[in-house]
Design an enzyme around this catalytic site. Structure first.
Site, PDB file in Angstrom:
ATOM      1  N   ASP A   1      49.047 -20.231  33.522  1.00 40.01           N
ATOM      2  CA  ASP A   1      50.431 -20.694  33.469  1.00 40.01           C
ATOM      3  C   ASP A   1      50.514 -21.596  32.244  1.00 40.01           C
ATOM      4  OD1 ASP A   1      52.845 -21.952  33.739  1.00 40.01           O
ATOM      5  OD2 ASP A   1      52.465 -22.799  35.728  1.00 40.01           O
ATOM      6  N   LYS A  51      55.906 -25.047  23.730  1.00 35.90           N
ATOM      7  CA  LYS A  51      56.477 -23.797  24.254  1.00 35.90           C
ATOM      8  C   LYS A  51      57.923 -23.602  23.781  1.00 35.90           C
ATOM      9  CE  LYS A  51      56.853 -21.546  28.816  1.00 35.90           C
ATOM     10  NZ  LYS A  51      56.452 -21.703  30.212  1.00 35.90           N
ATOM     11  N   GLU A  80      57.281 -15.656  35.054  1.00 37.94           N
ATOM     12  CA  GLU A  80      56.897 -16.748  35.961  1.00 37.94           C
ATOM     13  C   GLU A  80      57.427 -16.529  37.385  1.00 37.94           C
ATOM     14  OE1 GLU A  80      58.243 -20.079  33.660  1.00 37.94           O
ATOM     15  OE2 GLU A  80      56.641 -19.823  32.196  1.00 37.94           O
ATOM     16  N   ASP A  90      63.252 -22.620  40.621  1.00 34.95           N
ATOM     17  CA  ASP A  90      62.205 -23.353  39.900  1.00 34.95           C
ATOM     18  C   ASP A  90      62.801 -24.616  39.279  1.00 34.95           C
ATOM     19  OD1 ASP A  90      60.272 -24.284  38.172  1.00 34.95           O
ATOM     20  OD2 ASP A  90      59.851 -22.356  37.236  1.00 34.95           O
TER      21      ASP A  90
END
Ligand code: AMP
Length: 634
Positions: A25, A87, A189, A211
């Protein structure tokens, strides 16, 4: 003609040999690596027993770098050389980065400095790309895995947000390659989280993945059918997360304690206290916040879980609005949703869980640590792809293309080859032909978007197919194949079927599209649909006009002698009529529909006026073909 093929990225393996594979992850704030041991997925720790690796890299003057906790410790003392949240920069140009001016980095515009469009950062150790920085994090996780598993890895499944586009996915793959990791596949994800809960073995249906992390909120609607996951829609808010709950609590403390505006240091102290209080309220009915300010003043405030839920209700409400929108996009209702999965540290807040539960009328899946669930799901998938599969584990995982992929045709029009929301991996082919007599090259322009005109879509790549044997216009058959692999990367190939000449390209767009941009492009396409169709019809008519003018000119060049003087004059008048109409068709002060009608009438008149001429030419060529041949030969 549409060819749709689904290729499974799994690979064969020798029986009974366990192959080491991990799930990674690669998170904005923290990253994790997990594997399946003795059939049980687990997150791997570093030598100090820590599972989370902060996604932070600090570059040093001697050319080395600190990664993770050590780097994080210098975030405030050496911000210029300490890259956090890399990211957000993956596959992005400088202009795509929100509030770049507020970040502490010395950005280098990738468009100008050979970074293939991707932004780079100037550090004491030189200019670093987001791919290199991510590779440092991945290499650390790879090392951790090899140290704890005692062998080399066969490969890894790396998770990416469901809305990551081609450029962001490719950048992630490049980073893995640089870190010496064989990518078994990239996995979205939310899909990884659903796998961690074993939903791939659950009843077919629709699942929602909620999330809520520290700084972002993502909602994904997945559909499971025939053992295959599809991402139906994604949504969320890239500026909403647990940090906003901290901030709201901080403001509440300020009000309760009647504090005057604080210094930076006192603000930071109280924000940390607010965060701790928030986390305590997930398991306690009330908590007391105590802090001593720099002035020596003691702040002491008690808050109940009930009050905390009340003062942050609007934040939870924002996530509900995003869910409604994602459900509309996926065209599903609450009754259609069979299960909900909770991901992200902030979903530990009980009032968040309650709100989600009330919204979906179901208890969400929340018993796996919400910080680890994505890595665990990725590990399960990696284990299968490495060949360590159990019987019955032969499912596929599919994502969808966020926008249509098409090709430019004459008139600046877009022909869609792979429609938006196609399940990937997929391949589709379509045949095209040449426009002019003797045309030996064909320009392939690959575009992305929902609009009818190339100028309104996003240009992804261009290449040329050369060496087409000279033929009459429309005689060549050029087969163009679009293939999107399991990671969302597009390859385009063009092949002239008679001669076999070929050209191809793999699209690695210079920079990516954000989900906001995707949403804007979709919105534009809905609101412009009618106007676009009219423009398309007009452009098609213009192309037809050009075609008939070219054909008439070429016929007159070779066979004008078949017409009398008066006939030639009449034809010249019709040709001029079409030319005038073509010119008039570009007058934007007139409605496109009216322009198209006028052009259509002129084209039809010319087509009718050349019918007799075409018949005489046909006779002539037949006579020529037969000349000197006996009846038997014919
Ligand atoms: P993530 O980005 O998924 O690691 O989530 C981080 C967020 O989760 C931060 O805002 C944390 O404060 C929050 N968080 C972690 N543990 C808890 C908890 N026990 N209760 C409430 N929020 C938490």
């Amino acid at each position: 003609m549409a060819l749709l093929q689904i290729a499974e990225p799994g690979m064969s393996t020798a029986p009974h040999q366990h192959r080491l594979a991990v799930g990674i992850d690669l998170g904005t704030t923290n990253s994790l690596v997990a594997t399946v041991r003795s059939g049980i997925p687990e997150v791997l720790s570093d030598e100090d027993g820590r599972q989370l690796l902060p996604s932070v890299v600090r570059y040093l003057a001697n050319g080395n770098a600190n990664i993770g906790h050590k780097a994080q410790a210098h975030q405030t003392t050496d911000p210029k050389n300490t890259v956090v949240s890399v990211k957000r920069f993956m596959g992005r140009g400088l202009k795509d980065i929100a509030h770049a001016e507020n970040l502490p980095y010395d950005f280098v515009d990738g468009d100008r400095e050979g970074g293939h469009g991707m932004v780079q950062i100037r550090t004491v150790a030189g200019i670093k790309s987001p791919v290199e920085t991510s590779a440092q994090i991945l290499a650390t996780l790879r090392q951790r895995a090899e140290d704890s598993l005692g062998d080399e890895l066969v490969g890894a499944v790396i998770t990416v947000p469901a809305y990551f586009d081609d450029a962001q996915r490719q950048a992630t793959k490049d980073a893995a390659q640089l870190a010496g990791i064989n990518v078994l596949r990239l996995l979205s994800e939310p899909t990884a989280a659903a796998i961690a809960y074993g939903l791939d073995h659950a009843k077919e249906g629709v699942y929602a993945v909620y999330d809520l992390g520290g700084g972002t909120f993502d909602i994904s609607i997945l559909k499971l059918s025939k053992g295959v996951f599809e991402v139906l829609s994604t949504g969320g808010d890239s500026a909403l997360g647990g940090d906003d709950f901290d901030h709201r609590l901080f403001c509440w403390i300020m009000e309760q304690a009647k504090l005057a505006p604080l210094s930076h240091q006192d603000t930071a102290t109280l924000m940390v206290k607010a965060r701790q209080a928030k986390e305590q309220l997930s398991t306690n009915d009330e908590t007391t916040i105590e802090a001593i300010l720099k002035s020596g003043e003691l702040v002491q405030v008690t808050i109940t879980a009930h009050t905390f839920a009340e003062i942050t209700r609007h934040l939870v409400g924002k996530t509900m609005n995003a869910i409604r929108k994602a459900m509309r996009d996926a065209d599903v209702s609450v009754e259609d949703v069979d299960g909900v999965v909770m991901v992200g540290g902030a979903t530990r807040m009980p009032h968040v869980r309650r709100a989600v539960s009330e919204f979906f009328h179901t208890i969400p899946h929340a018993n796996i640590d919400p910080d680890k669930v994505v890595a665990l799901g990725a590990a399960i998938q990696a284990n299968l792809l490495a060949g360590n599969r159990a019987e019955g584990d032969d499912w596929l995982l599919l994502d969808v293309t966020p926008l249509s992929l098409g090709i430019e045709t004459m008139g600046g029009l877009v022909e869609k080859i792979i429609p938006r929301n196609s399940t990937i991996p997929c391949a589709r082919a379509q045949e095209f032909t040449t426009f002019k007599d003797g045309q030996t090259a064909l320009a392939v322009h690959v575009v992305q978007g929902e609009r009818e005109l190339v100028s309104d879509c996003r240009s992804l790549a261009r290449f040329e197919l050369r060496g087409i044997p000279p033929m009459a216009a429309g005689a060549a058959r050029i087969r163009v194949t679009y293939q999107v692999d399991a990671d969302g990367l597009l390859s385009v190939a063009a092949r002239e079927t008679r001669s076999g000449v070929e050209a191809s390209i793999t699209v690695k767009p210079s920079y990516g599209l954000g989900d906001d941009e995707v949403a804007r492009m979709l919105q534009d396409s809905y609101s412009s649909a009618q106007g676009d169709m009219q423009m398309r019809a007009l452009r098609e008519e213009q192309v037809e006009a050009e075609r008939i003018l070219l054909a008439t000119q070429s016929a007159l060049e070779s066979d004008a002698d078949l017409l009398g003087v008066a006939e030639q004059a009449a034809l010249a008048g019709l040709v001029q009529g079409v030319r005038d109409a073509v010119q008039g068709s570009n007058d934007t002060s007139i409605e496109p529909g009216v322009r198209q009608d006028a052009l259509h009438a002129a084209v039809q008149a010319l087509a009718k006026g050349t019918e007799e001429f075409a018949a005489r030419r046909m006779d002539k060529s037949v006579r020529k073909a037969l000349a000197g041949k006996s009846l038997d030969e014919v």
